[in-house]
Motif scaffolding. Structure first.
Motif, mmCIF file in Angstrom:
data_model
loop_
_atom_site.group_PDB
_atom_site.id
_atom_site.type_symbol
_atom_site.label_atom_id
_atom_site.label_comp_id
_atom_site.label_asym_id
_atom_site.label_seq_id
_atom_site.Cartn_x
_atom_site.Cartn_y
_atom_site.Cartn_z
ATOM 1 N N GLY A 38 54.434 -11.063 -25.565
ATOM 2 C CA GLY A 38 53.836 -10.004 -26.259
ATOM 3 C C GLY A 38 52.381 -10.393 -26.690
ATOM 4 O O GLY A 38 51.348 -9.974 -26.259
ATOM 5 N N ILE A 39 52.599 -11.433 -27.488
ATOM 6 C CA ILE A 39 51.279 -12.145 -28.028
ATOM 7 C C ILE A 39 50.479 -12.751 -26.934
ATOM 8 O O ILE A 39 49.097 -12.391 -26.967
ATOM 9 C CB ILE A 39 51.787 -13.259 -28.803
ATOM 10 N N SER A 40 51.198 -13.283 -25.939
ATOM 11 C CA SER A 40 50.366 -13.754 -24.689
ATOM 12 C C SER A 40 49.541 -12.606 -24.037
ATOM 13 O O SER A 40 48.331 -12.784 -23.713
ATOM 14 C CB SER A 40 51.342 -14.524 -23.777
ATOM 15 N N SER B 255 51.057 -9.501 -9.539
ATOM 16 C CA SER B 255 51.513 -8.772 -8.514
ATOM 17 C C SER B 255 52.927 -9.273 -7.849
ATOM 18 O O SER B 255 53.461 -8.517 -6.985
ATOM 19 C CB SER B 255 50.283 -8.586 -7.424
ATOM 20 N N ILE B 256 53.271 -10.428 -8.313
ATOM 21 C CA ILE B 256 54.546 -10.750 -7.597
ATOM 22 C C ILE B 256 55.578 -10.890 -8.782
ATOM 23 O O ILE B 256 56.659 -11.480 -8.662
ATOM 24 C CB ILE B 256 54.692 -12.265 -7.233
ATOM 25 N N TYR B 257 55.469 -9.919 -9.600
ATOM 26 C CA TYR B 257 56.582 -10.016 -10.681
ATOM 27 C C TYR B 257 57.689 -9.122 -10.362
ATOM 28 O O TYR B 257 58.705 -9.500 -10.895
ATOM 29 C CB TYR B 257 55.815 -9.316 -12.090
ATOM 30 N N ILE B 258 57.785 -8.073 -9.409
ATOM 31 C CA ILE B 258 58.808 -7.494 -8.810
ATOM 32 C C ILE B 258 59.840 -8.723 -8.112
ATOM 33 O O ILE B 258 60.922 -8.875 -8.528
ATOM 34 C CB ILE B 258 58.424 -6.569 -7.941
ATOM 35 N N PRO B 259 59.266 -9.607 -7.210
ATOM 36 C CA PRO B 259 60.386 -10.568 -6.422
ATOM 37 C C PRO B 259 60.461 -11.422 -7.614
ATOM 38 O O PRO B 259 61.843 -12.183 -7.553
ATOM 39 C CB PRO B 259 59.338 -11.147 -5.384
ATOM 40 N N ILE B 260 59.711 -11.633 -8.522
ATOM 41 C CA ILE B 260 60.275 -12.687 -9.646
ATOM 42 C C ILE B 260 61.517 -11.974 -10.378
ATOM 43 O O ILE B 260 62.412 -12.681 -10.472
ATOM 44 C CB ILE B 260 59.124 -13.273 -10.573
ATOM 45 N N GLY C 250 63.679 -17.968 -13.119
ATOM 46 C CA GLY C 250 63.629 -18.887 -14.592
ATOM 47 C C GLY C 250 62.444 -18.363 -15.539
ATOM 48 O O GLY C 250 61.557 -17.501 -15.144
ATOM 49 N N ALA C 251 62.551 -18.628 -16.784
ATOM 50 C CA ALA C 251 61.831 -17.917 -17.874
ATOM 51 C C ALA C 251 60.344 -18.450 -17.656
ATOM 52 O O ALA C 251 59.352 -17.444 -17.852
ATOM 53 C CB ALA C 251 62.223 -18.680 -19.111
ATOM 54 N N ASP D 239 57.726 -15.284 -17.380
ATOM 55 C CA ASP D 239 56.912 -14.895 -18.291
ATOM 56 C C ASP D 239 55.429 -14.724 -18.048
ATOM 57 O O ASP D 239 54.694 -14.013 -18.131
ATOM 58 C CB ASP D 239 57.137 -15.895 -19.356
ATOM 59 N N LEU D 240 55.053 -16.060 -16.849
ATOM 60 C CA LEU D 240 53.754 -16.085 -16.501
ATOM 61 C C LEU D 240 53.473 -14.783 -15.714
ATOM 62 O O LEU D 240 52.327 -14.328 -15.838
ATOM 63 C CB LEU D 240 53.726 -17.202 -15.533
#
Lengths: 124, 257
Positions: free
Chosen positions: A37-39, A69-74, B84-85, B89-90
């Protein structure tokens, strides 16, 4: 340069996670408190600052936007790495926790919409 | 032929992250295809992809008897790195990019109030369910409450405060149940609760919070409402990640020890 954006993003995350761990140690917890959250706050603030100064070029933005934009696959990969086998044994908990929260949330959305807007609803 | 196959397997094992990108991309593509063809977009592609991920993890657990899902298979270890984390997180932090603080402040107090109310309700109801099912430690109660917030707040909070992999997986599952329900039920409940204008959509996004759920749910209700709901929902996961391992965990620890 695209790497500027990714570098900025990574720096924000490294600083945020450090601050999170620092806050954790202040609170007496050996864990990260709100590092992600801070990031995010650091990223929003630094992007706003750079945009104001005119340093935010489209390639720089692309170096950040790609990762968002690749947070869903991650998240899909994260789901595939979880201990689902163990979770299935307590599956009812997950379903009830999710379903009860949705039911309560829908009710509160309805109340919130009515509270600020009594006129528009009574007209109908 | 045999040696070519062997060479390919060697390449796959040496480049496991690339295999993870290829497999995850294929999974997402198949999911969006199924979402489009079978559910006409009602069930969001991302929800189907995550569900496939969880099923895959279950299969991996049966095969290897390990704790890291499908990534316990050596050739699929890249899935563990990708999910992984660090990379997780990124990418989550990167989603905050494009959220303009000014635009959000225009929505006024009701958006912020919705966010805090939504997060509190999720932790409260999710934690209550966890308590009813015999979880008595602050770490598990907080993590399951976090999962009831979103399937991202759950694992982020859980790893920050040191929850077990089982509880983290449960929190992801709870978040997934929530996302799927918001996606599918919103069009039917929208009329009932008066969800038909931008202000209502911002309240909805702030209280529901689950990004894919809010976006797909609003798209199925009225596509014009999507950006308003998404704007508040974008803050939800970040705020949940900030409050979960801090204020809410401290409160829970004071209550449950």
């Amino acid at each position: 340069m695209i790497i500027y954006g990714t570098a900025l993003l990574s720096t924000c995350l490294l600083l945020g996670l450090t601050l999170g761990r620092f806050l954790g140690s202040l609170a007496g917890i050996e864990a990260d408190i709100g590092g992600v959250g801070i990031s995010m706050l650091l990223l929003i603030a630094s992007c706003a600052f750079l945009q104001q100064k005119g340093y935010m070029k489209p390639p720089t933005e692309a170096g950040i936007a790609f990762w968002g934009s690749i947070y869903i696959p991650i998240v899909v990969a994260m789901a595939a790495s979880q201990n689902v086998l163990a979770a299935v044994n307590g599956g009812i908990v997950a379903i009830l926790a999710g379903a009860s929260t949705v039911a309560a949330s829908f009710a509160i959305v309805g109340i919130f919409i009515r509270i600020g807007n009594p006129g528009s609803n009574s007209e109908e | 032929m045999t040696s070519a196959t062997q060479q390919f397997l060697v390449v796959l094992e040496k480049n496991s992250l690339l295999l993870a990108f290829a497999l995850t991309g294929t999974t997402v593509w198949v999911s969006y295809f199924l979402s489009d063809k079978l559910t006409r977009g009602r069930l969001h592609g991302s929800a189907i992809a995550i569900f496939i991920g969880l099923v895959t993890a279950y299969i991996g657990g049966i095969i290897t008897n390990g704790k890291q899902g499908i990534s316990d298979l050596p050739v699929l270890s890249g899935i563990g790195l990708m999910g992984g984390a660090m990379l997780r997180d990124l990418s989550i932090v990167a989603t905050a990019f494009g959220v303009r603080a000014e635009e959000f402040s225009k929505s006024g107090m009701i958006g912020a109030l919705s966010l805090f109310t939504g997060i509190t309700v999720s932790f409260l109801v999710g934690g209550l369910v966890a308590y009813c099912f015999g979880y008595r430690d602050a770490i598990s109660i907080t993590t399951l409450g976090a999962g009831a917030a979103t399937y991202i707040v759950g694992p982020v909070t859980g790893s920050a405060i040191g929850a077990s992999s089982e509880v983290i997986a449960l929190s992801v599952a709870a978040g997934l149940v929530k996302a799927i329900m918001v996606m599918t039920l919103t069009p039917f409940i929208a009329k009932l609760i008066g969800l038909n204008n931008p202000r209502a959509a911002m309240i909805f996004g702030g209280i529901m919070g689950t990004n894919s759920g809010v976006m797909a749910g609003l798209a199925a209700t009225d596509p014009k409402l999507v950006p308003y709901g998404a704007m508040t929902a974008t803050f939800y996961t970040g705020l949940g990640c900030l409050l979960g391992p801090s204020v809410i965990f401290i409160v829970n620890r004071a209550i449950f020890g």
